[in-house]
Design an enzyme around this catalytic site. Sequence first.
Site, mmCIF file in Angstrom:
data_model
loop_
_atom_site.group_PDB
_atom_site.id
_atom_site.type_symbol
_atom_site.label_atom_id
_atom_site.label_comp_id
_atom_site.label_asym_id
_atom_site.label_seq_id
_atom_site.Cartn_x
_atom_site.Cartn_y
_atom_site.Cartn_z
ATOM 1 N N VAL A 450 0.860 -1.179 0.000
ATOM 2 C CA VAL A 450 0.000 0.000 0.000
ATOM 3 C C VAL A 450 0.902 1.236 0.000
ATOM 4 O O VAL A 450 1.886 1.293 0.740
ATOM 5 C CB VAL A 450 -0.951 0.018 1.213
ATOM 6 C CG1 VAL A 450 -1.927 1.188 1.106
ATOM 7 C CG2 VAL A 450 -1.716 -1.294 1.322
ATOM 8 N N SER A 451 0.565 2.218 -0.825
ATOM 9 C CA SER A 451 1.449 3.367 -1.018
ATOM 10 C C SER A 451 1.674 4.145 0.268
ATOM 11 O O SER A 451 2.822 4.399 0.672
ATOM 12 C CB SER A 451 0.873 4.301 -2.086
ATOM 13 O OG SER A 451 -0.411 4.790 -1.713
ATOM 14 N N ASP A 452 0.582 4.553 0.935
ATOM 15 C CA ASP A 452 0.771 5.402 2.117
ATOM 16 C C ASP A 452 1.396 4.625 3.271
ATOM 17 O O ASP A 452 2.156 5.190 4.063
ATOM 18 C CB ASP A 452 -0.540 6.079 2.542
ATOM 19 C CG ASP A 452 -1.708 5.141 2.681
ATOM 20 O OD1 ASP A 452 -1.534 3.921 2.508
ATOM 21 O OD2 ASP A 452 -2.830 5.620 2.959
ATOM 22 N N CYS A 453 1.105 3.330 3.371
ATOM 23 C CA CYS A 453 1.728 2.520 4.418
ATOM 24 C C CYS A 453 3.228 2.393 4.175
ATOM 25 O O CYS A 453 4.036 2.455 5.118
ATOM 26 C CB CYS A 453 1.087 1.142 4.466
ATOM 27 S SG CYS A 453 -0.685 1.180 4.780
ATOM 28 N N GLU A 456 4.715 5.933 5.038
ATOM 29 C CA GLU A 456 4.735 6.226 6.473
ATOM 30 C C GLU A 456 5.718 5.312 7.205
ATOM 31 O O GLU A 456 6.383 5.744 8.155
ATOM 32 C CB GLU A 456 3.331 6.080 7.066
ATOM 33 C CG GLU A 456 2.263 6.989 6.458
ATOM 34 C CD GLU A 456 2.418 8.466 6.825
ATOM 35 O OE1 GLU A 456 3.366 8.808 7.536
ATOM 36 O OE2 GLU A 456 1.570 9.269 6.379
#
Length: 729
Positions: A450-453, A456
């Site tokens: 997942v991109s945002d995971c 982050e």
Amino acid sequence: MYYSEQIGLPRTDPRRWRLRTDSVGRETWHYLDNNEELANEPQTSYVQYLLEVDEFPSPAASEAQSPFEAAKKGAEFLELLQDENSGIFPCQYKGPMFMTIGYITAHYFSKIEIPLPYRQEMIRYIVNTSHPVDGGWGLHSIDKSTCFGTTMNYICLRLLGLEANHPVCIKARRTLHRLGGAIKNPHWGKSWLAILNLYDWDGVNPAPPELWTLPYNIPIHPGRWWVHTRAIYLPLGYLSANRVHCQLDPLLKEIRQEIYLTSQLPYESIQFTNHRNNVCGVDLYYPHTKLLDVANWALSKWEKIRPQFILNWTNDKIYELVLKEYKNTDYLCIAPVNFAFNVVVTAHREGTKSHTFSKLQDRMNDVLFHGPQGMTVMGTNGVQVWDAAFMIQYFFVSGLADIPRYQPMIRKSYLFLTRSQFTDECMDGSYRDKRKGGWPFSTKDQGYTVSDCTAEALKAIIMVRSHPDFADVKDAISDKDLYNGVDVLLQIQNVANFEFGSFSAYEGIRSTPLLEKLNPAEVFNNIMVEYPYVECTDSSVLGLTYFAKYYPGYKTEIIQQAIENAIKYIISAQSKDGSWYGSWGICYTYAAMFAMEALNTVELNYNNSATVKRGCDFLISKQLPDGGWSESMKACETHTYINTEQSLLVQTSWAVIGLLLAGYPDQEPIKRGIQLIMKRQLSTGEWKFEDIEGVFNHSCAIEYASYKFLFAIKALGLYKNKYGDTKLL
């Protein structure tokens, strides 16, 4: 007192439950009947908290008077909720009310008995989330009663052992009949009913498995769909084409008589073919297009004449892809819905004695989670990576990371993140992108980047590796591993024909959004292809800018260009009123916070950016008289900012964070928001749950239980950093 206790439903002894974890964040619940086992495996503090056991060791009560005091108290309470061994923060990722039907159907089809303690607690959860007035259920736990939700949960209760004449069932059945009976379910509901032999496959719109045999360069190929949609319709196509269903037994015969109107019975007389498109108006969030209706008509004709050899050939192709999904996810699958469909497929294809099925059976409880209301199937197998990355970052941002008292928490979560990075690629022919170097939302086993995971997690790891107090664990992950993470993140940016500069969630947009005209789900929007998300784009900017700061020599120009394109997209995605629409949190407040932080990383603020100024003015215009902010799930559905009845802790934290990072010049509204956050904190340091914070596909609410701690701590720390740790209460 919960409703289940008011009506005398049996419950298990909460002191006998244990949550077992492993080093990569797997969570499974176990009920211990044996007293010797109980003595040898003490209940952890986070399980005591999750189940509201009296023995939970709450911190000593004291009143925080300054923001940093409140942040430290919150951190001390949060420490009790961290798993000592893995470094994760176990919690019940709940809200959707259409997940448990898959778990129960998979067991029922496979003739695997659900143990009594689990059945009792699942009944409790379903009963405790029923609508307080009409006794039905919706798409999610705070929704109005719908035909889909009420049918699925009524059937769950009956299959779990609740009698038809129980007051809960009588009340729910009355609501179901008022909604038109089970015959008016949307596509997914009709599919589960057909598998359970409570509805005929002739009344279910086709899910043609032949689409998987088309050339990939055709835009309609399922490999180009959104990951969740293709993962669900892969096994559903097999089940639909092969008319797979349970053996009819006395209980199913009883349920057949209960879920339809008297005027529709007897069951054998129902003309199911006439009800393919008969969906209750309350459920029909997104009606069919004419194109979809024509396609369904044509495909239904094809189903009647399809040669058996074509079906056999297609079955082989489909099952090969199902097996690859198992290999890519260690038999966990992307999420509970496709897992349950896949279990039924494998039971039908291989039988329940096969090695493959035994591996699936071992995974069945990974998505099952217990809480004070009872036990339910979560949206995924957890939020492990997401929460761990946020905790690390916000402890650094707030200054808690410099205090030795809190460093063990950071160290444990950091090591969990290093273990959670993908270290291999998916099987060839899986229609999956490169994943080595990326991070998932939940666990490494789940298998989906997942991109945002990823962004982050990258940022959190770099924070720890760059701090001298954590030099002993710096080499738990290498520079090369971080480079791989950046490479995976960059590939998710959309740089072709759709939404240039944006980041999607799982992979770049693969096909035209016009495919939405063929969306068969009826209860969800924007599910056919990947879409751009402001929040994913924001987080990706945060990860890339932080990486570029500490690793300026790696792909410098490429990363800088990616950041610039992403910032342009964020600016372009702002509405005229200064807001951004949030797709994963509720809603405009959530998106504004992320947008402000991303813009802050490229030094855009209230004083030098019209975009940031409009964003701040939007947030300020929504502040309530008590100093807080609130926003309802209805905002996600209507694309209009809608307040709840009272200010909310998490929404207030998001707004305050956004204003602080934007450099909003007036301290007073920010101060009032901080004061509300502090007033909502209990003397033990705890913040209580107030309202659901998350959403997906515009229409389904989902709870992020750790947000009340994580974002409150961040807001308090940012305020302290800017205005000092002065007494506010």
